[in-house]
Design a protein around this motif. Structure first.
Motif, PDB file in Angstrom:
ATOM      1  N   ILE A   1     -11.829   1.205   2.733  1.00 15.71           N
ATOM      2  CA  ILE A   1     -12.689   0.534   1.743  1.00 15.71           C
ATOM      3  C   ILE A   1     -12.076  -0.805   1.331  1.00 15.71           C
ATOM      4  N   CYS A   2     -10.758  -0.820   1.175  1.00 11.98           N
ATOM      5  CA  CYS A   2     -10.064  -2.047   0.762  1.00 11.98           C
ATOM      6  C   CYS A   2     -10.314  -3.175   1.769  1.00 11.98           C
TER       7      CYS A   2
ATOM      8  N   VAL B   1       0.885  -1.176   0.000  1.00 14.48           N
ATOM      9  CA  VAL B   1       0.000   0.000   0.000  1.00 14.48           C
ATOM     10  C   VAL B   1       0.920   1.222   0.000  1.00 14.48           C
TER      11      VAL B   1
ATOM     12  N   ALA C   1      -3.985   3.437  -4.206  1.00 14.84           N
ATOM     13  CA  ALA C   1      -2.846   3.268  -3.291  1.00 14.84           C
ATOM     14  C   ALA C   1      -2.301   1.837  -3.246  1.00 14.84           C
ATOM     15  N   ILE C   2      -3.061   0.875  -3.760  1.00 12.08           N
ATOM     16  CA  ILE C   2      -2.579  -0.517  -3.663  1.00 12.08           C
ATOM     17  C   ILE C   2      -1.450  -0.724  -4.667  1.00 12.08           C
TER      18      ILE C   2
ATOM     19  N   CYS D   1      -9.909   0.807  -4.430  1.00 10.49           N
ATOM     20  CA  CYS D   1      -9.232   1.889  -3.701  1.00 10.49           C
ATOM     21  C   CYS D   1      -9.427   3.209  -4.450  1.00 10.49           C
ATOM     22  N   PRO D   2     -10.036   4.209  -3.797  1.00 13.57           N
ATOM     23  CA  PRO D   2     -10.321   5.466  -4.522  1.00 13.57           C
ATOM     24  C   PRO D   2      -9.070   6.272  -4.860  1.00 13.57           C
ATOM     25  N   THR D   3      -7.960   5.971  -4.215  1.00 12.72           N
ATOM     26  CA  THR D   3      -6.772   6.799  -4.477  1.00 12.72           C
ATOM     27  C   THR D   3      -5.678   6.040  -5.225  1.00 12.72           C
TER      28      THR D   3
ATOM     29  N   CYS E   1      -2.455   6.516   0.432  1.00 14.49           N
ATOM     30  CA  CYS E   1      -3.527   5.945   1.270  1.00 14.49           C
ATOM     31  C   CYS E   1      -4.097   7.004   2.205  1.00 14.49           C
ATOM     32  N   THR E   2      -5.440   7.070   2.252  1.00 16.06           N
ATOM     33  CA  THR E   2      -6.098   8.029   3.152  1.00 16.06           C
ATOM     34  C   THR E   2      -6.644   7.312   4.388  1.00 16.06           C
ATOM     35  N   GLY E   3      -6.477   5.983   4.431  1.00 13.58           N
ATOM     36  CA  GLY E   3      -6.963   5.224   5.589  1.00 13.58           C
ATOM     37  C   GLY E   3      -8.475   5.086   5.602  1.00 13.58           C
ATOM     38  N   CYS E   4      -9.133   5.204   4.423  1.00 14.06           N
ATOM     39  CA  CYS E   4     -10.599   5.148   4.387  1.00 14.06           C
ATOM     40  C   CYS E   4     -11.140   3.755   4.731  1.00 14.06           C
TER      41      CYS E   4
ATOM     42  N   PRO F   1      -3.369   0.275   5.872  1.00 13.35           N
ATOM     43  CA  PRO F   1      -3.449  -1.179   5.930  1.00 13.35           C
ATOM     44  C   PRO F   1      -2.201  -1.858   5.371  1.00 13.35           C
TER      45      PRO F   1
HETATM   46  S1  SF4 Z   1      -8.820   1.814   0.059  1.00 14.52           S
HETATM   47 FE1  SF4 Z   1      -6.950   2.753  -0.539  1.00 14.52          FE
HETATM   48  S2  SF4 Z   1      -6.949   4.671   0.556  1.00 14.52           S
HETATM   49 FE2  SF4 Z   1      -8.473   3.429   1.506  1.00 14.52          FE
HETATM   50  S3  SF4 Z   1      -7.393   2.408   3.188  1.00 14.52           S
HETATM   51 FE3  SF4 Z   1      -7.298   1.022   1.433  1.00 14.52          FE
HETATM   52  S4  SF4 Z   1      -5.386   1.534   0.480  1.00 14.52           S
HETATM   53 FE4  SF4 Z   1      -5.844   3.226   1.833  1.00 14.52          FE
END
Ligand code: SF4
Ligand code: FAD
Ligand code: SF4
Length: 674
Positions: free
Chosen positions: A250-251, A240, A312-313, A308-310, A245-248, A286
């Motif tokens: 969703i993942c 990640v 980040a994965i 992942c909306p950003t 990553c915004t820590g949302c 995460p």
């Molecule tokens: S979905 Fe993307 S932004 Fe949100 S916690 Fe997971 S890795 Fe981070």
């Protein structure tokens, strides 16, 4: 010109004088040893009067060398060197010989002990005469500090330093900081909510401008020495991107793979293949567990990446090797729990309703797998009776002889929580009740009043083999009640095992990297158990919290702060004195074979490619002598450990065989091996 040697023999109260005839040792040295012009004994040489006596003799008698026969140089070498320096003598012309730990404390025969003390004094006199004046040198202290371990002790140390304005690298091997305290519901004896007092510290550390937080990371290699350590840290791939990553979460929500969480939930709850260990984790980024992720198993899924909306994965993320430069290191790596399966008669792993203390912490926790409801392994039945067994793996010669210190209090805490949340009867099976800190005894009395039952005795067995109708379907505690003086069988629904606190499995390995040692039990060894409890024998490396021995949260916090204070003292001083007792290489003799380069345990030897010779980096050398012994060309000399000095010392040990009447030679040899 002949040297003028002063010999000072210490009684150390009765510590030395109780077994060694110190007056005789001093008299003998004065009468027999060449170049000894003054020889005295005194009750406490390290006292100001003892030091003043040495200083006065140096000035009045024109002493050029000093020998102090007393305790360990670790304790008082600095004291006596300082006395010499005060009197204008180079401090490195003072030699201590240890007739306490090496003689009086390990002898039973006064005559032989006295002979051995004489031999050691003679050795020190011969050596000191060949010592050279040395000048210490100073190195600048890098103001950055490395803290290893982000439990409560490491967090406290980090904040003390960061708040004082100094940069800190905090290396934590799990995905979040917090340590064991993050798993607890309430904390004894005040019953504060653990998360409420821990999470503000965690987020402060996470957001502090002076803190570089390296979670999911481990120290790989340490070189250098106090003031300027170089540290290689492996930052494991989280898969990640921390920047994006915004820590949302969703993942985590969408990840289809659910696995048992053996770490944070102690095997009682579940997590996803991509997870943050707990809701208040810092950082809230995460991590993908490659052993459970479907993509890593069969190259399918990637749901987290798609959702992942950003963006980040990063499945192609690699471990990073970071190189840090720091002046000091604080080790705060904490403890691990004893594996209760090692005592099979208590049934853990075989009998469903036998739990470990960490499992019970998670059961009690409102954010835990049962939402804080105290229930049996089936997840729904409330127990009507609970047994808490103390000292599981502690105070047990088959496992750990030490007392884990905190389990009696944790057992009382559990008793309180069961009584508060259920209608169950609670039994504590203890050997001795250890409640000796502030507010602890009062907490024990509170539990007596709350109706917890106390049975004094070591539990022999936990079994489900019923002998009486009332035992059917229950776990039976078989115990000898030592207060009632009879065997008892007490049927219960739930058993909690208060497992011992043990050193981390890799404590020794990390200790080797840092040059610090472990006790027989595996805890890190402090420089002095009473006078220097957070320093280690390696300058610039400090220990804090439960990695040094079992302790509660207040003591861990106090040690974290104490270690930080020691580090700050070094930083504010600006530079640190390096002992000049180091190795040096004669370039003319060096053949460039490089044998020494790889042998030096402190990486203190570099190779000059241009001249094709090796060179000692003096600031990193500890004067251990490994290279001196290994150099096939005899090109390396250890200051204070030249061949001449060592051979003279050996001759001194054999003084009586060489100079005394031949008849005593055997007695002398025997005395040396007392
Ligand atoms: S979905 Fe993307 S932004 Fe949100 S916690 Fe997971 S890795 Fe981070
Ligand atoms: C069941 C139980 C209940 C307890 N309840 C209480 C209580 O109510 N009140 C109380 O005062 N005390 C309690 N204690 C004691 C408490 O757990 C300790 O005092 C506390 O955890 C010590 O903190 P620490 O920071 O030294 O270690 P830890 O909490 O163990 O933290 C060490 C940290 O270092 C990390 N780490 C380990 N090795 C490495 C490495 N090589 N590299 C990087 N990081 C590493 C770990 O991941 C961890 O985050 C309890 C103990 C038990 C067993
Ligand atoms: S072992 Fe001796 S000869 Fe070989 S490189 Fe080192 S100093 Fe030189």
């Amino acid at each position: 010109m002949a040297e003028r040697v002063g010999v000072y023999v210490c009684h150390c109260g009765s510590n030395i004088a109780g077994m060694v005839d110190v007056e005789e040792v001093a008299r003998w040295a004065g009468a027999n040893l060449k170049d000894v012009v003054v020889a005295r004994d005194y009750k406490f040489m390290c006292s100001s009067l003892g030091q003043a006596m040495i200083e006065e003799d140096i000035k009045k008698e024109g002493l050029t060398r000093v020998v102090v026969a007393a305790c360990s140089p670790h304790l008082h070498e600095k004291t006596f060197r300082r006395a010499c320096e005060n009197a204008g003598l180079n401090p490195y012309l003072c030699q201590m010989t240890n007739i306490r730990e090496h003689v009086s404390w390990v002898s039973r025969d006064r005559a032989k002990a006295t002979e051995k003390a004489k031999a050691l004094v003679a050795a020190a006199v011969e050596r000191v005469k060949r010592q050279q004046p040395l000048e210490p040198f100073f190195v600048k202290v890098n103001p950055a500090t490395l803290v290893i371990g982000g439990g409560i002790a490491g967090l406290q140390a980090t904040l003390e330093l960061a708040d004082a304005g100094y940069p800190v690298y905090l290396v934590e091997r799990s995905p979040s900081i917090g340590g064991h305290m993050a798993q607890f519901d309430k904390t004894f004896p005040t019953l504060d909510c653990s998360a409420c007092i821990l999470t503000p510290k965690m987020s402060e550390v996470g957001q502090h401008p002076n803190v570089t937080l390296l979670t999911y990371s481990e120290v790989e290699e340490v070189s250098g020495s106090v003031g300027h350590f170089r540290v290689k840290v492996r930052k494991k791939a989280r898969y990640v991107d921390e920047e994006k990553c915004t820590g949302c979460g969703i993942c985590v929500e969408k990840c289809p793979r659910k696995v048992v969480d053996e770490d944070f939930e102690a095997g009682l709850g579940y997590r996803k293949a991509i997870y943050t260990p707990f809701p208040q984790a810092v950082p809230r980024i995460p991590v993908i567990d490659v052993n459970s992720c479907i993509y890593f198993e069969r190259q399918k899924c990637r749901a987290c990446e798609k959702l992942c909306p950003t963006g980040a994965i990063k499945f192609d993320q690699q471990d990073e090797l970071l190189e840090l430069e720091v002046g000091n290191i604080i080790v705060a790596t904490g403890w691990k729990m004893f594996d209760c399966r090692r005592i099979p008669q208590y049934g853990y792993g075989r009998l469903a309703n036998v739990f470990t203390a960490l499992e019970f912490e998670r059961i009690c926790n409102a954010a835990g797998p049962t939402g804080g409801k105290i229930v049996l392994r089936d997840g729904k039945t409330e127990p009507q009776s609970v047994a808490i067994i103390h000292c599981v793996g502690s105070r047990d010669s088959n496992h750990n002889e030490y007392c884990s210190g905190i389990c009696c209090m944790a057992a009382l805490k559990f008793g309180h929580l069961v009584l508060e949340k259920t209608k169950a009867e609670v039994y504590s099976f203890y050997i001795d009740m250890r409640t000796n800190q502030k507010g602890y005894e009062e907490f024990y009395h509170r539990l007596l009043e709350e109706g917890m039952h106390f049975v004094r005795g070591k539990v022999a067995e936990v079994t489900d083999a019923a002998r009486r109708p009332e035992e059917a379907g229950k776990l039976i505690i078989q115990v000898e009640d030592t207060l009632m003086g009879k065997q008892r069988r007490i049927p219960v629904d739930m058993v909690i095992l208060m497992g011992a606190l043990e050193p981390q499995a890799d404590a020794k390995e990390l200790g080797l990297k840092l040059g610090i040692s472990c006790s027989m039990a595996g805890w890190y060894t402090e420089r002095h158990p009473k006078l220097d409890p957070v320093a280690t024998m390696t300058d610039g490396v400090f220990v804090a919290g439960a990695c040094q021995g079992p302790k509660d949260i207040p003591a861990s916090v106090a040690q974290g702060a104490a270690a930080a204070a020691r580090v700050m003292a070094m930083i504010t001083k600006g530079n640190v004195m390096i002992e000049p007792v180091v190795a040096s290489i004669n370039e003319e003799k060096c053949s460039g074979c490089r044998i020494c380069n790889n042998l030096c345990p402190y990486n203190a030897i570099e190779f000059d490619e241009e001249k094709q010779v090796s060179r000692v980096i003096t600031a990193m050398c500890k004067g251990c002598g490994t290279c001196v012994a290994a150099c096939p060309a005899g090109a390396i000399t250890g200051a204070h450990f030249s061949n001449e000095q060592v051979f003279a010392e050996i001759e001194g040990i054999l003084w009586d065989a060489i100079h005394g009447n031949g008849g005593q030679a055997k007695q002398q040899a025997e005395a040396v091996s007392v």
